[in-house]
Design a protein around this motif. Structure first.
Motif, PDB file in Angstrom:
ATOM      1  N   GLY A  92     -10.706  63.325 -24.296  1.00 10.68           N
ATOM      2  CA  GLY A  92     -10.726  62.360 -25.373  1.00 10.68           C
ATOM      3  C   GLY A  92      -9.681  62.643 -26.427  1.00 10.68           C
ATOM      4  N   ARG A  93      -8.871  63.660 -26.239  1.00 12.29           N
ATOM      5  CA  ARG A  93      -7.905  64.037 -27.254  1.00 12.29           C
ATOM      6  C   ARG A  93      -6.459  63.814 -26.813  1.00 12.29           C
ATOM      7  NH1 ARG A  93     -10.470  67.480 -31.024  1.00 12.29           N
ATOM      8  NH2 ARG A  93     -12.267  66.245 -31.533  1.00 12.29           N
ATOM      9  N   ARG A  94      -6.217  63.842 -25.515  1.00 11.83           N
ATOM     10  CA  ARG A  94      -4.842  63.683 -25.051  1.00 11.83           C
ATOM     11  C   ARG A  94      -4.731  62.377 -24.285  1.00 11.83           C
ATOM     12  NH1 ARG A  94      -4.688  68.519 -21.533  1.00 11.83           N
ATOM     13  NH2 ARG A  94      -6.787  68.858 -22.218  1.00 11.83           N
ATOM     14  N   GLU A  95      -4.015  61.442 -24.845  1.00 12.52           N
ATOM     15  CA  GLU A  95      -3.854  60.192 -24.124  1.00 12.52           C
ATOM     16  C   GLU A  95      -2.776  60.356 -23.063  1.00 12.52           C
ATOM     17  OE1 GLU A  95      -1.845  57.154 -26.529  1.00 12.52           O
ATOM     18  OE2 GLU A  95      -2.580  58.298 -28.217  1.00 12.52           O
ATOM     19  N   GLY A  96      -2.861  59.531 -22.051  1.00 20.26           N
ATOM     20  CA  GLY A  96      -1.825  59.522 -21.039  1.00 20.26           C
ATOM     21  C   GLY A  96      -1.894  60.679 -20.067  1.00 20.26           C
ATOM     22  N   GLN A 108     -12.023  59.192 -22.584  1.00 17.24           N
ATOM     23  CA  GLN A 108     -13.353  58.686 -22.300  1.00 17.24           C
ATOM     24  C   GLN A 108     -14.197  58.581 -23.568  1.00 17.24           C
ATOM     25  OE1 GLN A 108     -14.225  57.579 -19.172  1.00 17.24           O
ATOM     26  NE2 GLN A 108     -12.046  57.937 -18.856  1.00 17.24           N
ATOM     27  N   VAL A 109     -14.838  57.436 -23.739  1.00 20.27           N
ATOM     28  CA  VAL A 109     -15.664  57.167 -24.910  1.00 20.27           C
ATOM     29  C   VAL A 109     -16.925  58.034 -24.910  1.00 20.27           C
ATOM     30  CG1 VAL A 109     -17.109  55.408 -26.008  1.00 20.27           C
ATOM     31  CG2 VAL A 109     -14.809  54.841 -25.244  1.00 20.27           C
ATOM     32  N   ASP A 163     -12.824  60.371 -33.330  1.00 17.65           N
ATOM     33  CA  ASP A 163     -12.373  60.396 -31.936  1.00 17.65           C
ATOM     34  C   ASP A 163     -12.469  59.010 -31.298  1.00 17.65           C
ATOM     35  OD1 ASP A 163     -11.600  63.050 -31.766  1.00 17.65           O
ATOM     36  OD2 ASP A 163     -13.580  63.729 -31.113  1.00 17.65           O
ATOM     37  N   LEU A 164     -13.534  58.279 -31.593  1.00 15.72           N
ATOM     38  CA  LEU A 164     -13.681  56.928 -31.046  1.00 15.72           C
ATOM     39  C   LEU A 164     -12.587  56.008 -31.574  1.00 15.72           C
ATOM     40  CD1 LEU A 164     -17.560  56.566 -31.194  1.00 15.72           C
ATOM     41  CD2 LEU A 164     -16.138  57.034 -29.183  1.00 15.72           C
ATOM     42  N   ALA A 165     -12.236  56.165 -32.844  1.00 16.84           N
ATOM     43  CA  ALA A 165     -11.136  55.367 -33.407  1.00 16.84           C
ATOM     44  C   ALA A 165      -9.816  55.729 -32.735  1.00 16.84           C
ATOM     45  CB  ALA A 165     -11.046  55.588 -34.917  1.00 16.84           C
ATOM     46  N   ASP A 166      -9.600  57.011 -32.470  1.00 15.24           N
ATOM     47  CA  ASP A 166      -8.380  57.444 -31.776  1.00 15.24           C
ATOM     48  C   ASP A 166      -8.322  56.865 -30.365  1.00 15.24           C
ATOM     49  OD1 ASP A 166      -7.652  58.904 -34.003  1.00 15.24           O
ATOM     50  OD2 ASP A 166      -8.161  60.865 -33.124  1.00 15.24           O
ATOM     51  N   ILE A 167      -9.453  56.849 -29.671  1.00 14.44           N
ATOM     52  CA  ILE A 167      -9.516  56.297 -28.319  1.00 14.44           C
ATOM     53  C   ILE A 167      -9.208  54.803 -28.351  1.00 14.44           C
ATOM     54  CG2 ILE A 167     -11.081  55.740 -26.405  1.00 14.44           C
ATOM     55  CD1 ILE A 167     -12.428  58.507 -27.018  1.00 14.44           C
ATOM     56  N   ALA A 168      -9.807  54.079 -29.293  1.00  9.95           N
ATOM     57  CA  ALA A 168      -9.549  52.637 -29.411  1.00  9.95           C
ATOM     58  C   ALA A 168      -8.082  52.370 -29.701  1.00  9.95           C
ATOM     59  CB  ALA A 168     -10.429  52.037 -30.507  1.00  9.95           C
ATOM     60  N   ALA A 170      -5.534  54.302 -28.900  1.00 13.27           N
ATOM     61  CA  ALA A 170      -4.768  54.616 -27.687  1.00 13.27           C
ATOM     62  C   ALA A 170      -4.877  53.485 -26.672  1.00 13.27           C
ATOM     63  CB  ALA A 170      -5.261  55.928 -27.076  1.00 13.27           C
ATOM     64  N   ARG A 171      -6.052  52.918 -26.555  1.00 14.18           N
ATOM     65  CA  ARG A 171      -6.243  51.808 -25.604  1.00 14.18           C
ATOM     66  C   ARG A 171      -5.469  50.570 -26.044  1.00 14.18           C
ATOM     67  NH1 ARG A 171     -12.550  52.346 -23.681  1.00 14.18           N
ATOM     68  NH2 ARG A 171     -12.173  54.194 -22.415  1.00 14.18           N
ATOM     69  N   ARG A 172      -5.463  50.304 -27.356  1.00 18.93           N
ATOM     70  CA  ARG A 172      -4.698  49.148 -27.850  1.00 18.93           C
ATOM     71  C   ARG A 172      -3.211  49.325 -27.626  1.00 18.93           C
ATOM     72  NH1 ARG A 172      -8.341  49.472 -32.044  1.00 18.93           N
ATOM     73  NH2 ARG A 172      -6.832  50.499 -33.418  1.00 18.93           N
ATOM     74  N   SER A 173      -2.725  50.544 -27.780  1.00 19.21           N
ATOM     75  CA  SER A 173      -1.288  50.776 -27.623  1.00 19.21           C
ATOM     76  C   SER A 173      -0.851  50.686 -26.171  1.00 19.21           C
ATOM     77  CB  SER A 173      -0.896  52.140 -28.215  1.00 19.21           C
ATOM     78  OG  SER A 173      -1.402  53.181 -27.428  1.00 19.21           O
ATOM     79  N   ARG A 174      -1.773  50.816 -25.220  1.00 16.81           N
ATOM     80  CA  ARG A 174      -1.425  50.699 -23.793  1.00 16.81           C
ATOM     81  C   ARG A 174      -1.431  49.255 -23.313  1.00 16.81           C
ATOM     82  NH1 ARG A 174      -4.231  55.532 -23.343  1.00 16.81           N
ATOM     83  NH2 ARG A 174      -6.204  54.571 -22.833  1.00 16.81           N
ATOM     84  N   THR A 175      -1.998  48.364 -24.114  1.00 17.68           N
ATOM     85  CA  THR A 175      -2.087  46.973 -23.650  1.00 17.68           C
ATOM     86  C   THR A 175      -0.991  46.124 -24.219  1.00 17.68           C
ATOM     87  OG1 THR A 175      -3.617  46.410 -25.435  1.00 17.68           O
ATOM     88  CG2 THR A 175      -4.552  47.000 -23.287  1.00 17.68           C
TER      89      THR A 175
END
Length: 175
Positions: A92-96, A108-109, A163-168, A170-175
């Motif tokens: 949940g800390r390292r995207e990509g 993962q949420v 962490d949930l805000a970071d995940i959201a 990261a997901r927005r930046s991939r779309t």
């Protein structure tokens, strides 16, 4: 040393979110249950001022501010465990990240939510079953069991919120 500073820095952030959220929920529950926003936070200051603190309804520097600061410090304390768990797992800390199949693994949420729930459960057990009554959070002196459950749920959600805000994000930046 940098990893320890990072854990501490993150604990201050997630603890602040959680501390503010639990104080707000406790205050709202206090208003609903006893007509006083300050009563639950005042009760928390029983750690310093004794049982007299739990009888106070009016907001004051002595009881309310002390209770707020004790609650806030406690939230940062519990956040340090949350962040230590997160640092040890790394999920949940390292995207990509890339899986063995070559596909990117989104953070993962459930990991932050489960860590938050585990730490909040430990906080409940320790706060109400392992330490002397003088050092309990004090909310129980003014709030119902139902409100207490909501406060511990809020602690868990508050710990995971950043962490949930970071995940959201990261997901927005991939779309």
């Amino acid at each position: 040393m940098d990893k320890e500073r990072s854990v501490l820095s993150r604990a201050v952030k997630s603890g602040t979110i959680s501390g503010l959220a639990t104080a707000a929920v406790a205050s709202l529950a206090g208003k609903r249950e006893s007509g006083s926003y300050a009563a639950p936070l005042n009760a928390t200051s029983h750690i310093i001022w004794g049982d007299e603190a739990a009888k106070q309804d009016l907001a004051s520097v002595k009881y309310t501010l002390t209770g707020f600061l004790l609650n806030h410090g406690s939230a940062i304390f519990w956040a340090s465990f949350y962040e230590k768990l997160a640092a040890g797992r790394g999920d949940g800390r390292r995207e990509g990240r890339v899986s063995s199949l070559g596909a990117a693994n989104p953070p993962q949420v459930m990991s932050p939510l489960c860590r938050g729930a585990a730490v909040a459960a430990a906080a409940y057990v320790i706060d109400y079953h392992a330490i002397p009554k003088r050092f309990t959070p004090g909310f129980e002196k003014r709030l119902s069991g139902k409100s207490m459950a909501v406060i511990f749920f809020t602690l868990a959600a508050g710990l995971a919120a950043r962490d949930l805000a970071d995940i959201a994000k990261a997901r927005r930046s991939r779309t």
